[in-house]
Write a protein that holds these residues in place. Structure first.
Motif, PDB file in Angstrom:
ATOM      1  N   HIS A 197       0.822  -1.219   0.000  1.00  8.46           N
ATOM      2  CA  HIS A 197       0.000   0.000   0.000  1.00  8.46           C
ATOM      3  C   HIS A 197       0.855   1.267   0.000  1.00  8.46           C
ATOM      4  CE1 HIS A 197       0.816   0.830   4.329  1.00  8.46           C
ATOM      5  NE2 HIS A 197       1.043  -0.469   4.328  1.00  8.46           N
ATOM      6  N   ASP A 246       6.882   1.836   5.172  1.00  9.29           N
ATOM      7  CA  ASP A 246       5.721   0.994   5.425  1.00  9.29           C
ATOM      8  C   ASP A 246       4.869   0.958   4.159  1.00  9.29           C
ATOM      9  OD1 ASP A 246       3.404  -0.223   6.252  1.00  9.29           O
ATOM     10  OD2 ASP A 246       2.859   1.308   7.719  1.00  9.29           O
ATOM     11  N   GLY A 247       4.721  -0.213   3.548  1.00 13.39           N
ATOM     12  CA  GLY A 247       3.929  -0.354   2.326  1.00 13.39           C
ATOM     13  C   GLY A 247       4.715  -0.010   1.075  1.00 13.39           C
ATOM     14  N   HIS A 305       7.652  -6.471   2.719  1.00 12.60           N
ATOM     15  CA  HIS A 305       7.239  -5.419   3.661  1.00 12.60           C
ATOM     16  C   HIS A 305       8.295  -5.286   4.742  1.00 12.60           C
ATOM     17  CE1 HIS A 305       4.540  -2.998   6.142  1.00 12.60           C
ATOM     18  NE2 HIS A 305       3.680  -2.996   5.150  1.00 12.60           N
TER      19      HIS A 305
HETATM   20 ZN   LIG Z   1       2.049  -1.575   5.828  1.00 10.85          ZN
END
Ligand SMILES: [Zn+2]
Length: 424
Positions: free
Chosen positions: A88, A99-100, A198
Motif C-alpha cells: 500500500h 511501510d507499504g 514489507h
Molecule cells: Zn504496511
C-alpha cells in the motif's frame, strides 16, 4: 541479480522512498491519507515510474490502486493466471517512509531488472500499489486490496470522513467513478501466487541479526471497546471501601491482559486507549473506557485468551460493583502463508548465504485480503532504529534492501516455474 546490481537497485528504491515522502498532507511530517492531494500525487508518480521501468501496461482503477503489468512470454493474449506482488502507498499520520511503499518499489525494481535484461517470465507479473490499507481517513482498512481481491463492501461508500465527505464523494472528487469499483478486481484468469515484501515493523529480525525473514502467518486480531461504569464520588469524602472506581477496574483489566498474553508464545494483547471521560483530579472515576487488541497466528489461541479476559473482566467488575459493556470493533482471521511459497522464500534466502528465519506478522497486511483469492507469501525486511514503525524514525539499510531484492529475484524465478514451484 548480481550483488552490485542489487545494491544499485536498493539505492534507487531508497531515493524513491524519499521522493514519495515529499508528498504529504501535513508539512514537516509524512501523512498521506486516502485520496488527498499528496495521495493523488504519489499515485501519479508510481504510475510514471512503472511506465519508465518497462511495464507493458499501467492502469489506475476507481479506488486508486495503481497496477502495472509485465507480460509473460507464455501468457500473452490469453487469460492465464498471473503472479502478483504489491503493498500500500497510504500512510498513517506522521508515519514512516517505507511501510507499504517498500513493497511497491521492490516490485517496480524487479520488473525494471527483468526489462533491462530483456527477460520475460512464464507468467504475467502484476505489481499493484494498493491505494488504502491503514484506514486513517474512513476508519476502514484494506479498501484498495479488497477491491482488487473482488470483495469490496459497497456499503462502505456511504462512510464519512471527519469532514463529513462520503467515500463515494471522495472518489468522485478524485475524478473517478464509484460505479467502476467492480472493474478494480484482478483480471480474469486468476492469481497463481501473491507475494508481498514489507518492512517487519518490529524488532525480531534486528534481534536475530538477519536482514530478511519469511512470514509463516499473519496474525488474526480482535479489537474491542470496553465501557466501565462505576460511581463517581468526592475524592475526599468517600471512604476507600465504599468506592466503585471504574478506572481501578480498568487498571486491573489492563494488567491481566498483559500477564495472560505474556504467558503464551505467539499471543499479544494491548490496551492502547484508556480514558476517564470528563475526569477530574478530585473526583473518583465513575466512567472509564478502554480498548482491547488481541492477536495471534492461531485464531483458537487468540479466542481462548479472549475468553479468559472476558471471565476476568466479569470477576473484577462483580467485585468492584462496576458495570461493563463491551463492543467488538474488529475480528479478522489469521492468514496462513502458502507452504510452497514459504519454501520458495526459504530457498531464495539460503541461496544468498543468509540465515533463514520464519516469523509471524503481528501487523495486518494487504496479503490478508489477497489470501481470500490466492495463495500468499511474504518476505519481511529488517527495520533499523529498534524496529520502530508507523513513526518518522522508521528506517531500513541499503544493504538489507539489496538483500531483499536479490532474494526476491531468486524467489520470483522459483515461483515462476523452477523446480518445486507452486502449482499454477
Ligand atoms: Zn504496511
Amino acid at each position: 541479480m548480481t550483488p552490485s546490481a542489487a545494491l544499485a537497485a536498493a539505492r534507487q528504491l531508497l531515493d524513491r522512498s524519499d521522493e514519495l515522502a515529499r508528498h504529504t498532507d501535513v508539512p514537516g511530517e509524512l501523512t498521506c491519507t486516502y485520496l488527498g492531494p499528496a495521495h493523488l500525487a504519489v499515485a501519479r508518480q508510481l504510475a510514471h515510474w512503472m511506465g519508465q521501468a518497462g511495464f507493458d501496461s499501467v492502469r489506475i482503477d476507481a479506488l486508486g490502486n495503481v497496477a502495472g503489468r509485465y507480460r509473460g512470454r507464455a501468457a500473452a493474449g490469453r487469460q492465464a493466471p498471473c503472479l502478483v506482488t504489491g503493498s500500500h502507498y497510504d500512510t498513517v499520520r506522521n508515519g514512516g517512509k517505507y511501510d507499504g511503499r517498500l513493497g511497491i518499489l521492490a516490485g517496480i525494481a524487479l520488473v525494471q531488472a527483468l526489462s533491462e535484461a530483456g527477460l520475460r517470465l512464464r507468467h504475467d507479473l502484476e505489481v499493484v500499489a494498493f491505494a488504502e490499507e491503514e484506514g486513517v481517513r474512513f476508519g476502514s482498512t484494506f479498501l484498495g486490496s479488497s477491491a482488487y481481491a473482488g470483495c469490496f463492501d459497497t456499503a462502505l461508500l456511504d462512510r464519512r470522513d471527519a469532514q463529513g465527505t462520503t467515500l463515494a464523494q471522495a472518489i468522485v472528487q478524485a475524478g473517478r467513478d464509484p460505479q467502476a469499483i467492480a472493474q478494480a478486481a484482478a483480471p480474469p484468469g486468476g492469481i497463481a501466487h501473491y507475494f508481498e515484501i514489507h518492512i517487519e515493523q518490529g524488532p525480531v529480525l534486528l534481534d536475530l541479526d538477519a536482514p530478511v525473514g519469511v512470514v509463516g502467518a499473519i496474525a488474526g486480531s480482535v479489537r474491542r471497546r470496553l465501557r466501565l461504569a462505576g460511581q463517581a464520588g468526592h475524592a475526599g469524602t468517600t471512604p476507600m471501601r465504599l468506592r466503585r472506581d471504574a478506572a481501578c477496574a480498568a487498571a486491573e483489566i489492563a494488567l491481566y491482559v498483559e500477564s495472560r498474553c505474556g504467558a503464551q508464545q505467539g499471543l499479544v494483547g494491548t490496551v492502547g486507549q484508556l480514558e476517564v471521560p470528563g475526569g477530574s483530579v478530585n473526583v473518583i472515576p465513575g466512567l472509564c473506557t478502554l480498548s482491547l487488541d488481541v492477536r495471534a497466528a492461531d485464531d483458537k489461541l487468540r479466542d481462548a485468551a479472549l475468553a479468559d479476559i472476558e471471565a476476568h473482566v466479569a470477576q473484577v467488575c462483580a467485585r468492584r460493583g462496576v458495570q461493563c459493556r463491551a463492543e467488538e470493533l474488529l475480528r479478522a482471521p489469521a492468514a496462513a502463508c502458502d507452504p510452497a511459497g514459504q519454501a520458495a522464500w526459504a530457498g531464495a534466502i539460503a541461496a544468498q548465504g543468509l540465515p533463514v528465519h520464519t516469523l509471524v506478522s503481528g501487523a495486518g497486511h494487504d496479503a490478508m485480503m489477497m489470501a481470500r483469492v490466492a495463495p500468499i507469501s511474504m518476505l519481511f525486511v529488517r527495520c533499523g532504529a529498534g524496529g520502530i514503525s508507523h513513526h518518522p524514525q522508521e528506517t531500513v539499510s541499503q544493504a538489507d534492501v539489496a538483500a531483499a531484492l536479490a532474494t526476491a529475484w531468486a524467489f520470483l524465478h522459483e515461483v515462476d516455474g523452477g523446480p518445486g514451484a507452486p502449482a499454477c
